[in-house]
Design a protein around this motif. Structure first.
Motif, PDB file in Angstrom:
ATOM      1  N   ALA A 133     -26.989 -18.312  -9.057  1.00 41.55           N
ATOM      2  CA  ALA A 133     -28.291 -17.873  -8.548  1.00 41.55           C
ATOM      3  C   ALA A 133     -28.271 -17.484  -7.073  1.00 41.55           C
ATOM      4  CB  ALA A 133     -29.336 -18.963  -8.770  1.00 41.55           C
ATOM      5  N   TYR A 134     -27.295 -17.939  -6.306  1.00 39.11           N
ATOM      6  CA  TYR A 134     -27.241 -17.567  -4.888  1.00 39.11           C
ATOM      7  C   TYR A 134     -26.644 -16.166  -4.764  1.00 39.11           C
ATOM      8  CZ  TYR A 134     -27.554 -22.644  -3.773  1.00 39.11           C
ATOM      9  OH  TYR A 134     -27.910 -23.969  -3.662  1.00 39.11           O
ATOM     10  N   ALA A 135     -27.354 -15.183  -5.280  1.00 45.00           N
ATOM     11  CA  ALA A 135     -26.828 -13.822  -5.317  1.00 45.00           C
ATOM     12  C   ALA A 135     -27.975 -12.831  -5.463  1.00 45.00           C
ATOM     13  CB  ALA A 135     -25.854 -13.669  -6.490  1.00 45.00           C
ATOM     14  N   GLN A 136     -27.667 -11.567  -5.288  1.00 40.22           N
ATOM     15  CA  GLN A 136     -28.692 -10.541  -5.432  1.00 40.22           C
ATOM     16  C   GLN A 136     -29.033 -10.263  -6.893  1.00 40.22           C
ATOM     17  OE1 GLN A 136     -26.698  -7.522  -2.938  1.00 40.22           O
ATOM     18  NE2 GLN A 136     -28.477  -7.596  -1.575  1.00 40.22           N
ATOM     19  N   TYR A 137     -28.113 -10.559  -7.804  1.00 40.88           N
ATOM     20  CA  TYR A 137     -28.355 -10.336  -9.232  1.00 40.88           C
ATOM     21  C   TYR A 137     -27.743 -11.481 -10.037  1.00 40.88           C
ATOM     22  CZ  TYR A 137     -29.440  -5.481  -8.024  1.00 40.88           C
ATOM     23  OH  TYR A 137     -29.991  -4.343  -7.479  1.00 40.88           O
ATOM     24  N   VAL A 138     -28.389 -11.803 -11.165  1.00 40.71           N
ATOM     25  CA  VAL A 138     -27.824 -12.743 -12.132  1.00 40.71           C
ATOM     26  C   VAL A 138     -28.034 -12.178 -13.532  1.00 40.71           C
ATOM     27  CG1 VAL A 138     -28.255 -14.785 -10.705  1.00 40.71           C
ATOM     28  CG2 VAL A 138     -29.966 -14.071 -12.369  1.00 40.71           C
ATOM     29  N   THR A 139     -27.193 -12.599 -14.452  1.00 40.91           N
ATOM     30  CA  THR A 139     -27.400 -12.315 -15.869  1.00 40.91           C
ATOM     31  C   THR A 139     -27.521 -13.639 -16.609  1.00 40.91           C
ATOM     32  OG1 THR A 139     -25.023 -12.259 -16.341  1.00 40.91           O
ATOM     33  CG2 THR A 139     -26.108 -10.158 -15.839  1.00 40.91           C
ATOM     34  N   ALA A 140     -28.293 -13.624 -17.703  1.00 39.59           N
ATOM     35  CA  ALA A 140     -28.458 -14.829 -18.515  1.00 39.59           C
ATOM     36  C   ALA A 140     -29.171 -14.441 -19.808  1.00 39.59           C
ATOM     37  CB  ALA A 140     -29.270 -15.885 -17.766  1.00 39.59           C
ATOM     38  N   PRO A 141     -29.100 -15.304 -20.820  1.00 37.57           N
ATOM     39  CA  PRO A 141     -29.894 -15.059 -22.026  1.00 37.57           C
ATOM     40  C   PRO A 141     -31.363 -14.857 -21.680  1.00 37.57           C
ATOM     41  CG  PRO A 141     -28.330 -16.837 -22.402  1.00 37.57           C
ATOM     42  CD  PRO A 141     -28.257 -16.511 -20.944  1.00 37.57           C
ATOM     43  N   SER A 142     -31.979 -13.883 -22.293  1.00 35.50           N
ATOM     44  CA  SER A 142     -33.356 -13.531 -21.927  1.00 35.50           C
ATOM     45  C   SER A 142     -34.305 -14.699 -22.105  1.00 35.50           C
ATOM     46  CB  SER A 142     -33.830 -12.332 -22.747  1.00 35.50           C
ATOM     47  OG  SER A 142     -33.922 -12.652 -24.127  1.00 35.50           O
ATOM     48  N   ARG A 143     -34.047 -15.562 -23.077  1.00 39.88           N
ATOM     49  CA  ARG A 143     -34.963 -16.669 -23.340  1.00 39.88           C
ATOM     50  C   ARG A 143     -34.775 -17.843 -22.387  1.00 39.88           C
ATOM     51  NH1 ARG A 143     -37.915 -15.711 -27.918  1.00 39.88           N
ATOM     52  NH2 ARG A 143     -37.188 -13.888 -29.084  1.00 39.88           N
ATOM     53  N   HIS A 144     -33.875 -17.690 -21.417  1.00 41.62           N
ATOM     54  CA  HIS A 144     -33.794 -18.660 -20.329  1.00 41.62           C
ATOM     55  C   HIS A 144     -34.787 -18.339 -19.222  1.00 41.62           C
ATOM     56  CE1 HIS A 144     -29.482 -20.306 -21.284  1.00 41.62           C
ATOM     57  NE2 HIS A 144     -30.303 -20.345 -22.312  1.00 41.62           N
TER      58      HIS A 144
END
Length: 324
Positions: A109-120
């Protein structure tokens, strides 16, 4: 004919190069992640800083689950959906969202972008800025899963919240009050007025008295301190059948045995991603029954300073990193 490959998109992030003190956090360029099936790419506008971040940086917390560094720390996110992967149905590009993705796995999360499952993720409360929203997911879900899912807190029950002025504590006081409980919070004298403003029926100054000498007949104790002796002392405040929930580190085995001998219950909580829980928190925020206190907001590049502040244990509410 040119054989040059297209450039890989880059982003700014705070990379933890090794376990250690705040100085191991480095603000640098890394590759931007790409969303997979059922994932979203979120442009981060703010990222919350939690005690588990600090412990993990030091090689404790959930460090064993993340593997060896280097990696990007952080779980609390508030931002905007930039891109959706194949199969995503609940969110669209451009929507403002917040969440605690992938915990206790790596989220970055300490970034300009993250990816994760949409339901998170869930839609961000409209009344909150991204800075305030980033302070809610991990602490808020910890509170919801402790008080509602585990303890099944009911109106009229008595709740003792330790460290009531902290990140989880200040939310636990409000959530317990929203469910009709009688709430007592332990805190230092500086935070007493703040905890009372959250709705606590009583506060106990742990620097002046031993809380077990003045607190009795509790149905639930939410221990956000984690010390074995602190847990043992907390047992003395419970009524028969009462429940001690230890959040940061679980319940010591000796304390579990003592509780069983006294006819008391114990449990530990490790928070997990939960869109339904986030939606419930959003309802509380929008109805005015839950507010998020931000002690300090710092730029992403100052993550090391944010960790230093959290390590003091004296912050009121949450510490958040803002992301350009």
């Amino acid at each position: 004919m040119s054989t040059a490959q297209p450039a890989v998109p880059r982003m700014k992030a705070v990379v933890m190069e090794r376990h250690g003190g705040p100085g191991v956090l480095r603000y640098t360029d890394v590759a931007r992640p790409v969303p997979g099936p059922c994932e979203v790419l979120v442009r981060v506008r703010a990222a919350g800083v939690n005690p588990v971040d600090v412990k993990t940086r030091a090689g404790e917390g959930v460090a064993a689950l993340l593997g060896p560094p280097p990696y990007v720390l952080g779980w609390d996110v508030s931002g905007v959906v930039e891109e959706t992967g194949f199969g995503v149905t609940g969110l669209r590009s451009g929507e403002e969202v917040y969440g605690m993705p992938r915990f206790p796995g790596p989220a970055g999360a300490y970034a300009q972008y993250v990816t994760a499952p949409s339901r998170h993720f869930a839609r961000k409360p409209a009344s909150l800025t991204h800075t305030r929203a980033a302070g809610l997911p991990l602490a808020g879900l910890t509170t919801w899963q402790t008080l509602v899912d585990l303890a099944e807190l009911r109106a009229g029950q008595r709740v003792l919240v330790h460290a009531a002025g902290g990140g989880v504590g200040h939310l636990a006081v409000q959530l317990a009050k929203s469910r009709g409980a009688y709430v007592i919070g332990t805190c230092g004298p500086v935070k007493a007025g703040f905890v009372q403003s959250l709705g606590a029926d009583e506060t106990v100054d742990y620097t002046a008295v031993r809380f077990e000498d003045v607190v009795r007949d509790m149905d639930l104790v939410v221990d956000l301190v984690g010390d074995k002796e602190h847990q043992r002392r907390s047992l003395r405040t419970l009524r028969p059948g009462g429940l001690l929930v230890a959040v940061p580190s679980g319940v010591d085995e000796d304390v579990v045995r003592e509780a069983e001998e006294r006819g008391l219950r114990t449990a530990a909580v490790l928070v997990e991603p939960d869109r339904a829980g986030l939606d419930a928190l959003t309802d509380l925020v929008e109805s005015g029954r839950l507010r998020v206190e931000i002690d300090v907001a710092l730029p992403l590049a100052e993550a090391a300073k944010a960790h230093e502040l959290v390590e003091t244990g004296r912050t009121r509410g949450k510490v958040v990193l803002t992301v350009d």
